[in-house]
Enzyme design. Structure first.
Site, PDB file in Angstrom:
ATOM      1  CG  ASN A 289     -37.641 -24.118  36.625  1.00 31.84           C
ATOM      2  OD1 ASN A 289     -38.978 -24.536  36.787  1.00 31.84           O
ATOM      3  ND2 ASN A 289     -36.792 -24.512  35.822  1.00 31.84           N
TER       4      ASN A 289
ATOM      5  NE  ARG B   5     -28.907 -29.824  45.214  1.00 29.88           N
ATOM      6  CZ  ARG B   5     -29.401 -28.770  44.935  1.00 29.88           C
ATOM      7  NH1 ARG B   5     -29.624 -28.161  43.747  1.00 29.88           N
ATOM      8  NH2 ARG B   5     -30.239 -28.025  45.900  1.00 29.88           N
TER       9      ARG B   5
HETATM   10  P1  ADP Z   1     -33.914 -18.448  35.397  1.00 27.56           P
HETATM   11  O1  ADP Z   1     -33.740 -19.130  36.796  1.00 27.56           O
HETATM   12  O2  ADP Z   1     -32.499 -18.588  34.556  1.00 27.56           O
HETATM   13  O3  ADP Z   1     -34.392 -16.969  35.559  1.00 27.56           O
HETATM   14  P2  ADP Z   1     -36.429 -19.539  35.210  1.00 27.56           P
HETATM   15  O4  ADP Z   1     -37.050 -20.677  34.886  1.00 27.56           O
HETATM   16  O5  ADP Z   1     -36.904 -18.904  36.603  1.00 27.56           O
HETATM   17  O6  ADP Z   1     -34.940 -19.440  34.878  1.00 27.56           O
HETATM   18  O7  ADP Z   1     -37.094 -18.474  34.198  1.00 27.56           O
HETATM   19  C1  ADP Z   1     -37.298 -18.296  32.695  1.00 27.56           C
HETATM   20  C2  ADP Z   1     -38.669 -17.790  32.185  1.00 27.56           C
HETATM   21  O8  ADP Z   1     -38.346 -17.982  30.981  1.00 27.56           O
HETATM   22  C3  ADP Z   1     -39.748 -18.723  32.335  1.00 27.56           C
HETATM   23  O9  ADP Z   1     -40.728 -18.015  33.110  1.00 27.56           O
HETATM   24  C4  ADP Z   1     -40.166 -19.294  31.216  1.00 27.56           C
HETATM   25  O10 ADP Z   1     -41.556 -19.490  31.059  1.00 27.56           O
HETATM   26  C5  ADP Z   1     -39.713 -18.072  30.225  1.00 27.56           C
HETATM   27  N1  ADP Z   1     -39.504 -18.443  28.786  1.00 27.56           N
HETATM   28  C6  ADP Z   1     -39.143 -19.454  28.415  1.00 27.56           C
HETATM   29  N2  ADP Z   1     -39.134 -19.497  27.097  1.00 27.56           N
HETATM   30  C7  ADP Z   1     -39.583 -18.530  26.538  1.00 27.56           C
HETATM   31  C8  ADP Z   1     -39.977 -17.876  25.316  1.00 27.56           C
HETATM   32  N3  ADP Z   1     -39.578 -18.534  23.999  1.00 27.56           N
HETATM   33  N4  ADP Z   1     -40.388 -16.867  25.365  1.00 27.56           N
HETATM   34  C9  ADP Z   1     -40.793 -16.044  26.476  1.00 27.56           C
HETATM   35  N5  ADP Z   1     -40.248 -16.504  27.741  1.00 27.56           N
HETATM   36  C10 ADP Z   1     -40.100 -17.782  27.796  1.00 27.56           C
END
Ligand code: ADP
Length: 459
Positions: A42, A285
């Site tokens: 995100n 928000r």
């Molecule tokens: P934050 O802002 O907390 O870093 P994000 O949404 O930017 O959160 O990033 C979280 C990332 O973790 C995403 O790229 C997502 O695809 C990845 N992710 C979620 N679940 C898993 C998983 N089970 N294994 C590996 N990566 C994951």
């Protein structure tokens, strides 16, 4: 396949990448897995605003601010449900995190602004579009230290590994070529983001909104709460899962933030299908979204003028020019408010009146909705309108952590070798998160997690 590392990180968004760089700077060998084909999560599609009390930029603009004010607004803006100790860590470390990002080569513009729901002008904007500046900055560092930092994409973590002492020692994952075991001497950092794209999970925990099943999301499709579920399985404390954030700013077709024509809180108003304002557009928000849900068809128009787009090729926060949005039919443009009203099908007389009253408030008249954030009047053609609907944006609940980002179990004990940072954590923002506090949160706590895991490990 089996990998041995010191610090293992699950998730390659802002929190995970910040943790990877920070862990390496603190002397650790790092392995990060990302389940999607591309890193960024995100973070890379976000509006990119980062709140921090900034001694340089804010004073240059004559903006008064203090860390205490950032604390109060964050804590009270979440109905005092957030953990004050974690809020303190966030507000005190937000600016040092900006300086850290700058030390890694990241560039922010000089101008600080107020992002939607930030309540105060302390939002920083990267020079690169959306969240690419953060991700590129971290990836540049990672690519320069390839020997010590491994990033694997399309590898999905499935299960945490725990030894006889209850310490986390790694995880099991699945990649393109089958099963993977990751052994991590210092432990694992969970940075998997929130569950905004997991409709079932949203419905399971939602108690504060009307049914969300049919509401779209701003999130990427990998935001499915995996890290929360993995941590819960080993008895981690999961808190405040009902605190789901919606924005009043979704694209009516996709729910995404793209196409949003606002350029900051001060210079736009919202009107409903009749052309009337209905809320303080500088409010929280949750307050704005609830007000929007009460309007006909739960939709509104964002109205801006030339002050937001001096030229047709001026871009919004999502790198789209206003001309291209008008061309695609995602925004409307007119030389008069009456014409704009006709194009979007609202009562011209109402829109003109709403703008006149707003302009009087800019001059100091008492605002009907108690709005306090103003800059320019809406008085210069061309005028623009863009349609928006409620959309699920951020999940404030998740894994409970200490200020050092150690994960706490259901008895309040620390789980050795387990750390968490970013949207996957819970209880920092409380019932409502201020706009611009997420990127401050994920990078600040990601950076702390990397340092804690590298230096203290699973002690
Ligand atoms: P934050 O802002 O907390 O870093 P994000 O949404 O930017 O959160 O990033 C979280 C990332 O973790 C995403 O790229 C997502 O695809 C990845 N992710 C979620 N679940 C898993 C998983 N089970 N294994 C590996 N990566 C994951």
């Amino acid at each position: 396949q089996e990998f041995d590392t010191e610090v293992a990180i699950i998730g390659g968004g802002g929190a995970g990448l910040a943790a990877a760089v920070s862990a390496h700077q603190n002397g650790a060998k790092v392995l990060l897995v990302e389940k999607m084909p591309n890193i960024g999560g995100n973070t890379i599609i976000s509006g990119s605003a980062f709140n921090a009390v900034d001694p340089k930029r804010q004073s240059a603009q004559g903006i008064e601010d203090s860390v205490e004010k950032h604390f109060q607004q964050t804590y009270e803006g979440g109905d005092k449900k957030g953990d004050p100790e974690l809020v303190r860590v966030l507000v005190e470390n937000a600016y040092p995190t900006i300086e850290w990002l700058e030390s890694l080569g990241m560039k922010f513009t000089d101008k600080v602004f107020t992002v939607l729901g930030a309540l105060w002008p302390r939002s920083h904007k990267p020079v690169e579009p959306l969240g690419t500046g953060y991700v590129n900055t971290f990836m540049n560092y990672i690519n320069e230290h390839k020997d010590d930092i491994t990033v694997l994409t399309e590898v999905e973590a499935k299960e945490l590994l725990v030894n006889a002492d209850g310490a986390v020692t790694g995880f099991l994952a699945e990649g393109k070529n089958g099963k993977i075991t990751v052994n991590a001497k210092n432990g694992v950092i969970i940075a998997t983001g929130g569950f905004g794209a997991n409709v079932e999970m949203r419905d399971q925990y939602n108690t504060i909104w009307p049914k969300l099943t049919n509401i779209k999301t701003t999130n990427h499709r990998g935001a499915t709460g995996d890290g929360i579920l993995m941590a819960e399985k080993i008895n981690a404390s999961i808190v405040q899962m009902e605190n789901i954030q919606l924005l009043p700013m979704g694209d009516p077709e996709t729910g995404s933030l793209s196409g949003n024509i606002e350029q900051g809180v001060e210079n736009r108003i919202f009107v409903n299908a009749e052309g009337n304002r209905f809320v303080d557009e500088g409010a929280r928000r949750d307050v704005m979204t609830r007000a929007l849900m009460e309007q006909a068809d739960s939709m509104m128009w964002v109205i801006v003028d030339q002050h937001s787009y001096p030229t047709g090729d001026t871009v919004n926060n999502f790198n789209e020019t206003i001309d291209s949005l008008v061309k695609e039919g995602r925004a409307y443009k007119a030389d008069t408010l009456e014409d704009l009203a006709k194009q979007i099908g609202v009562e011209p007389e109402n829109l003109v009146k709403a703008v006149e009253a707003f302009n009087a408030s800019v001059d100091g008249a008492k605002d009907e909705f108690g709005r306090t954030l103003f800059m320019d009047k809406l008085d210069t053609a061309p005028f623009y309108a863009g349609k928006r609907v409620p959309t699920v944006h951020h999940t404030m609940g998740g894994i409970k952590i200490t200020p050092e980002t150690r994960v706490v179990d259901q008895n309040g004990e620390i789980i050795k070798g387990l750390f968490a940072a970013g949207e996957v954590t819970g209880g920092i923002h409380g019932a409502n998160r201020l706009g611009g506090n997420a990127l401050a949160d994920v990078h600040t706590f990601g950076r702390i997690a990397g340092a804690t895991a590298a230096t203290e490990g699973n002690e």
